[in-house]
Design a protein around this motif. Structure first.
Motif, PDB file in Angstrom:
ATOM      1  N   LEU A 169     151.893  15.607 -69.772  1.00  0.00           N
ATOM      2  CA  LEU A 169     151.032  14.576 -70.359  1.00  0.00           C
ATOM      3  C   LEU A 169     149.567  14.958 -70.197  1.00  0.00           C
ATOM      4  O   LEU A 169     148.768  14.820 -71.129  1.00  0.00           O
ATOM      5  CB  LEU A 169     151.307  13.222 -69.700  1.00  0.00           C
ATOM      6  N   THR A 170     149.200  15.429 -69.013  1.00  0.00           N
ATOM      7  CA  THR A 170     147.818  15.840 -68.766  1.00  0.00           C
ATOM      8  C   THR A 170     147.391  16.909 -69.756  1.00  0.00           C
ATOM      9  O   THR A 170     146.329  16.820 -70.374  1.00  0.00           O
ATOM     10  CB  THR A 170     147.659  16.374 -67.333  1.00  0.00           C
ATOM     11  N   LYS A 171     148.229  17.934 -69.907  1.00  0.00           N
ATOM     12  CA  LYS A 171     147.895  19.028 -70.817  1.00  0.00           C
ATOM     13  C   LYS A 171     147.818  18.552 -72.260  1.00  0.00           C
ATOM     14  O   LYS A 171     146.891  18.907 -73.003  1.00  0.00           O
ATOM     15  CB  LYS A 171     148.949  20.130 -70.673  1.00  0.00           C
ATOM     16  N   THR A 172     148.764  17.742 -72.677  1.00  0.00           N
ATOM     17  CA  THR A 172     148.820  17.298 -74.071  1.00  0.00           C
ATOM     18  C   THR A 172     147.664  16.376 -74.420  1.00  0.00           C
ATOM     19  O   THR A 172     147.108  16.442 -75.522  1.00  0.00           O
ATOM     20  CB  THR A 172     150.161  16.597 -74.352  1.00  0.00           C
ATOM     21  N   ALA A 173     147.286  15.496 -73.481  1.00  0.00           N
ATOM     22  CA  ALA A 173     146.235  14.516 -73.753  1.00  0.00           C
ATOM     23  C   ALA A 173     144.839  15.019 -73.404  1.00  0.00           C
ATOM     24  O   ALA A 173     143.847  14.361 -73.739  1.00  0.00           O
ATOM     25  CB  ALA A 173     146.515  13.229 -72.966  1.00  0.00           C
ATOM     26  N   SER A 174     144.743  16.186 -72.772  1.00  0.00           N
ATOM     27  CA  SER A 174     143.446  16.633 -72.249  1.00  0.00           C
ATOM     28  C   SER A 174     142.443  16.999 -73.335  1.00  0.00           C
ATOM     29  O   SER A 174     141.249  17.079 -73.064  1.00  0.00           O
ATOM     30  CB  SER A 174     143.649  17.839 -71.315  1.00  0.00           C
ATOM     31  N   GLY A 230     146.557   2.481 -75.784  1.00  0.00           N
ATOM     32  CA  GLY A 230     145.734   2.483 -76.989  1.00  0.00           C
ATOM     33  C   GLY A 230     146.019   3.670 -77.878  1.00  0.00           C
ATOM     34  O   GLY A 230     146.074   3.544 -79.102  1.00  0.00           O
ATOM     35  N   ASN A 231     146.233   4.844 -77.267  1.00  0.00           N
ATOM     36  CA  ASN A 231     146.536   6.030 -78.048  1.00  0.00           C
ATOM     37  C   ASN A 231     147.930   5.948 -78.657  1.00  0.00           C
ATOM     38  O   ASN A 231     148.129   6.238 -79.841  1.00  0.00           O
ATOM     39  CB  ASN A 231     146.407   7.280 -77.176  1.00  0.00           C
ATOM     40  N   ILE A 232     148.909   5.526 -77.867  1.00  0.00           N
ATOM     41  CA  ILE A 232     150.283   5.467 -78.356  1.00  0.00           C
ATOM     42  C   ILE A 232     150.442   4.440 -79.474  1.00  0.00           C
ATOM     43  O   ILE A 232     151.184   4.664 -80.437  1.00  0.00           O
ATOM     44  CB  ILE A 232     151.244   5.169 -77.188  1.00  0.00           C
ATOM     45  N   CYS A 233     149.747   3.325 -79.369  1.00  0.00           N
ATOM     46  CA  CYS A 233     149.896   2.245 -80.352  1.00  0.00           C
ATOM     47  C   CYS A 233     148.862   2.303 -81.475  1.00  0.00           C
ATOM     48  O   CYS A 233     148.801   1.394 -82.304  1.00  0.00           O
ATOM     49  CB  CYS A 233     149.799   0.887 -79.643  1.00  0.00           C
ATOM     50  N   ALA A 234     148.076   3.356 -81.524  1.00  0.00           N
ATOM     51  CA  ALA A 234     147.006   3.452 -82.512  1.00  0.00           C
ATOM     52  C   ALA A 234     147.550   3.643 -83.916  1.00  0.00           C
ATOM     53  O   ALA A 234     148.740   3.922 -84.123  1.00  0.00           O
ATOM     54  CB  ALA A 234     146.071   4.606 -82.152  1.00  0.00           C
ATOM     55  N   ARG A 235     146.660   3.526 -84.884  1.00  0.00           N
ATOM     56  CA  ARG A 235     147.029   3.730 -86.278  1.00  0.00           C
ATOM     57  C   ARG A 235     146.720   5.141 -86.761  1.00  0.00           C
ATOM     58  O   ARG A 235     147.145   5.527 -87.852  1.00  0.00           O
ATOM     59  CB  ARG A 235     146.299   2.711 -87.151  1.00  0.00           C
ATOM     60  N   ILE A 236     145.970   5.926 -85.990  1.00  0.00           N
ATOM     61  CA  ILE A 236     145.667   7.294 -86.394  1.00  0.00           C
ATOM     62  C   ILE A 236     146.947   8.128 -86.437  1.00  0.00           C
ATOM     63  O   ILE A 236     147.945   7.785 -85.820  1.00  0.00           O
ATOM     64  CB  ILE A 236     144.642   7.943 -85.440  1.00  0.00           C
ATOM     65  N   PHE A 237     146.901   9.257 -87.155  1.00  0.00           N
ATOM     66  CA  PHE A 237     148.087  10.095 -87.315  1.00  0.00           C
ATOM     67  C   PHE A 237     148.564  10.694 -85.996  1.00  0.00           C
ATOM     68  O   PHE A 237     149.767  10.817 -85.763  1.00  0.00           O
ATOM     69  CB  PHE A 237     147.797  11.270 -88.264  1.00  0.00           C
ATOM     70  N   TYR A 238     147.635  11.102 -85.150  1.00  0.00           N
ATOM     71  CA  TYR A 238     147.950  12.070 -84.102  1.00  0.00           C
ATOM     72  C   TYR A 238     148.690  11.463 -82.910  1.00  0.00           C
ATOM     73  O   TYR A 238     149.817  11.844 -82.615  1.00  0.00           O
ATOM     74  CB  TYR A 238     146.662  12.782 -83.679  1.00  0.00           C
ATOM     75  N   GLU A 296     148.801  11.917 -79.747  1.00  0.00           N
ATOM     76  CA  GLU A 296     149.447  12.983 -78.975  1.00  0.00           C
ATOM     77  C   GLU A 296     150.051  12.507 -77.657  1.00  0.00           C
ATOM     78  O   GLU A 296     151.007  13.101 -77.153  1.00  0.00           O
ATOM     79  CB  GLU A 296     148.440  14.101 -78.670  1.00  0.00           C
ATOM     80  N   ALA A 297     149.492  11.443 -77.081  1.00  0.00           N
ATOM     81  CA  ALA A 297     149.958  11.002 -75.762  1.00  0.00           C
ATOM     82  C   ALA A 297     151.416  10.558 -75.757  1.00  0.00           C
ATOM     83  O   ALA A 297     152.051  10.517 -74.704  1.00  0.00           O
ATOM     84  CB  ALA A 297     149.067   9.865 -75.241  1.00  0.00           C
TER      85      ALA A 297
END
Length: 276
Positions: free
Chosen positions: A93-98, A113-121, A123-124
């Motif tokens: 997770l650290t590497k992927t989200a860094s 916020g990242n997991i539930c976001a509307r953006i495509f990516y 990554e978290a």
């Protein structure tokens, strides 16, 4: 500045947050749960997001947890990516989200916020898909624990009035060999072209991908093809690419054909790294 005004609430408990949402919704306030705020600010400025009431969940103790409980790692949804990176409880997770956004932004962007976001990516979410993690949700029906691979289909399928509280991962996945690679069109600048996260468990490689499609995903069909040791690795990757979900993104960051070219090489890199 946002082009609209809203009321701001900061509940101290899960129950208070859920009850507040229901009350505001009944009064037509279009309430929104809020843990970092970066997406509201970004999308609100271009009229793609709107609310009349923000419910900030960052003061709720359950959403700030970062601890190992027996054989499981518990991570609260309002932990910032920077805080997780500094503590490093889940190296994949650290590497992927860094490299999500820049360092300043990661100090505000939260896990939920990242997991539930509307953006495509988003990554978290990739490491949790690979780790068969569980998600703790709360809503009008109370708390419930659900396997993330059952509830994440292009996005986290939350019911009205629900929000993400924690993610729970078995530590055997956290200790597994892993690799995480991000490719950008413009070197170290701009949005990622493709992010791939992978781990190896029980001699099988698991893969999750962001940036190829308009949503992050893990594909069991892709993994089955990749782990078919009866044929050469090049043929396995051909078979894996034939299982990809649709559509493949085709935009200013990269054409669909170029993304597939990049992914083919990333899959080779992943296989080599986890089988060396």
């Amino acid at each position: 500045m946002l082009p609209f005004d809203f009321d701001y609430y900061k509940p101290a408990t899960l129950k208070e947050a859920v009850d507040l949402y229901q009350d505001l919704d009944q009064h037509g306030k279009k309430p929104m749960f809020f843990s970092g705020g970066t997406e509201l600010i970004t999308l609100g400025r271009i009229d793609l997001e709107y609310t009349e009431a923000v419910i900030d969940i960052k003061d709720i103790s359950e959403t700030k947890v970062m601890q190992v409980n027996g054989d499981h790692l518990l991570l609260g949804s309002t932990l910032t990516l920077t805080k997780i990176e500094e503590a490093n409880p889940f190296p994949l997770l650290t590497k992927t989200a860094s490299e999500v956004a820049d360092h300043t932004a990661r100090g505000k962007i939260t896990l939920g916020g990242n997991i539930c976001a509307r953006i495509f990516y988003r990554e978290a979410v990739l490491p949790f898909l690979l780790a068969d993690s569980q998600v703790l949700l709360v809503g009008p029906e109370g708390k419930k624990m659900v396997p993330i691979n059952e509830i994440f289909h292009e996005q986290l399928q939350l019911k009205k009035g629900e929000f993400l509280v924690q993610l729970v991962s078995d530590t055997r996945f956290i200790r597994a060999p892993f690799v995480s690679i991000k490719r950008r069109q413009q070197w170290n600048m701009g949005y990622p072209l493709i992010t791939i996260a992978a781990l190896k468990l029980d001699h099988e490689v698991r893969v999750a991908i962001s940036g190829l499609c308009p949503f992050p995903f893990r594909s069991k069909e892709l993994e089955a093809s990749l782990n078919n040791r009866e044929i050469p690795i090049a043929a396995r990757i051909d078979a894996a690419l034939a299982t990809l979900p649709k559509p493949i993104l085709d935009d200013v960051e990269g054409s669909a054909q170029y993304r597939l070219f990049v992914l083919r090489n990333l899959l080779l890199d992943v296989w080599a790294a986890l089988n060396s």
